[in-house]
Design a protein around this motif. Structure first.
Motif, mmCIF file in Angstrom:
data_model
loop_
_atom_site.group_PDB
_atom_site.id
_atom_site.type_symbol
_atom_site.label_atom_id
_atom_site.label_comp_id
_atom_site.label_asym_id
_atom_site.label_seq_id
_atom_site.Cartn_x
_atom_site.Cartn_y
_atom_site.Cartn_z
ATOM 1 N N PRO A 254 0.824 -1.215 0.000
ATOM 2 C CA PRO A 254 0.000 0.000 0.000
ATOM 3 C C PRO A 254 0.859 1.267 0.000
ATOM 4 C CG PRO A 254 0.008 -0.992 2.174
ATOM 5 C CD PRO A 254 0.735 -1.944 1.258
ATOM 6 N N ASN A 255 0.317 2.312 -0.567
ATOM 7 C CA ASN A 255 0.947 3.639 -0.575
ATOM 8 C C ASN A 255 2.225 3.732 -1.398
ATOM 9 O OD1 ASN A 255 -1.033 4.651 1.273
ATOM 10 N ND2 ASN A 255 0.098 3.652 2.913
ATOM 11 N N ASP B 222 2.468 6.951 -3.517
ATOM 12 C CA ASP B 222 2.644 8.132 -2.669
ATOM 13 C C ASP B 222 4.041 8.178 -2.052
ATOM 14 O OD1 ASP B 222 0.081 9.100 -3.175
ATOM 15 O OD2 ASP B 222 -0.779 8.029 -1.470
ATOM 16 N N ILE B 223 4.540 7.028 -1.611
ATOM 17 C CA ILE B 223 5.886 6.968 -1.026
ATOM 18 C C ILE B 223 6.916 7.427 -2.051
ATOM 19 C CG2 ILE B 223 7.701 5.371 -0.251
ATOM 20 C CD1 ILE B 223 5.433 3.789 1.178
ATOM 21 N N THR C 149 12.166 10.409 6.904
ATOM 22 C CA THR C 149 12.328 8.997 6.556
ATOM 23 C C THR C 149 13.343 8.418 7.525
ATOM 24 O OG1 THR C 149 14.153 9.373 5.017
ATOM 25 C CG2 THR C 149 11.931 9.378 4.090
ATOM 26 N N GLN D 14 0.219 11.402 8.511
ATOM 27 C CA GLN D 14 0.230 9.990 8.140
ATOM 28 C C GLN D 14 1.596 9.385 8.421
ATOM 29 O OE1 GLN D 14 -1.897 8.831 4.415
ATOM 30 N NE2 GLN D 14 -1.676 11.020 3.970
ATOM 31 N N LYS D 15 1.615 8.076 8.586
ATOM 32 C CA LYS D 15 2.864 7.334 8.766
ATOM 33 C C LYS D 15 2.769 6.092 7.890
ATOM 34 C CE LYS D 15 3.731 8.891 13.438
ATOM 35 N NZ LYS D 15 2.642 9.618 14.013
ATOM 36 N N TRP D 16 3.751 5.934 7.011
ATOM 37 C CA TRP D 16 3.764 4.802 6.103
ATOM 38 C C TRP D 16 5.016 3.969 6.337
ATOM 39 C CZ3 TRP D 16 3.382 8.813 1.685
ATOM 40 C CH2 TRP D 16 2.078 9.288 1.583
ATOM 41 N N THR D 17 4.887 2.665 6.143
ATOM 42 C CA THR D 17 6.063 1.804 6.159
ATOM 43 C C THR D 17 6.064 0.973 4.881
ATOM 44 O OG1 THR D 17 4.881 0.093 7.415
ATOM 45 C CG2 THR D 17 6.274 1.601 8.665
ATOM 46 N N LEU D 18 7.249 0.766 4.368
ATOM 47 C CA LEU D 18 7.455 -0.083 3.210
ATOM 48 C C LEU D 18 8.321 -1.238 3.673
ATOM 49 C CD1 LEU D 18 7.089 -0.473 0.130
ATOM 50 C CD2 LEU D 18 9.209 0.827 -0.168
#
Length: 170
Positions: free
Chosen positions: A83-84, A87-88, A119, A140-144
């Motif tokens: 997901p994301n 955007d990332i 990051t 927001q907070k995203w992780t890959l």
């Protein structure tokens, strides 16, 4: 496919033990520790997004053929697994705008005190897998998950290969 190779090479670099990683309980790392891994993770995210763009190109190529349905399904499964991603990659690609406080996600959060972007590398507490953590500046907070994302790319590639073998495009 070149971009799958780029994804695999970068994932290997990110996941490999490096002189910048310290075992739990070791002396705290120097301030630059982990920088090489983070840089490789940034390049991984870019390669992964370009891999997805190549897969989307294949979807466009097979539109109107019976191969479109399995390709569409494979792309949907990949999107759920990673997901994301778009955007990332967009935040990383436009880092200069984010450094100036003018990033797309920062502008949405203007005046709310959440416009700081960052990051860094984290380790999954379950298995130690490397995670690229990103805050785009809007709360927001995203992780890959590098390892899981690389596997998802390999599965997508295999699914597309099978669809094209089962339904050759003329």
């Amino acid at each position: 496919m070149r971009w799958l190779t780029a994804v695999e090479l970068q994932a290997e670099r990110v996941c490999a033990p490096s002189p910048f990683t310290n075992p739990v309980g070791a002396t705290p790392p120097a301030p630059s520790a982990g920088l090489a891994q983070e840089v490789d993770a940034l390049l991984f995210a870019s390669a992964l997004r370009d891999f997805l763009r190549a897969a989307d190109l294949i979807k466009w190529t097979v539109s109107g053929s019976p191969a479109i349905s399995p390709v569409d399904k494979a792309l949907h499964v990949f999107a759920l697994a990673v997901p994301n991603l778009t955007d990332i990659r967009d935040v990383l690609e436009h880092f200069d705008a984010y450094e100036r406080g003018k990033g797309k996600f920062q502008e949405a959060a203007a005046g709310k005190g959440e416009d700081v972007w960052a990051t860094r590398m984290l380790a999954d507490p379950r298995d130690g897998s490397p995670l690229l953590f990103l805050m785009p500046g809007d709360g927001q907070k995203w992780t890959l998950d590098v390892r899981a994302s690389a596997v998802a790319a390999e599965v997508l590639y295999a699914s597309i290969q099978k669809a094209l073998m089962d339904h050759p495009v003329e």
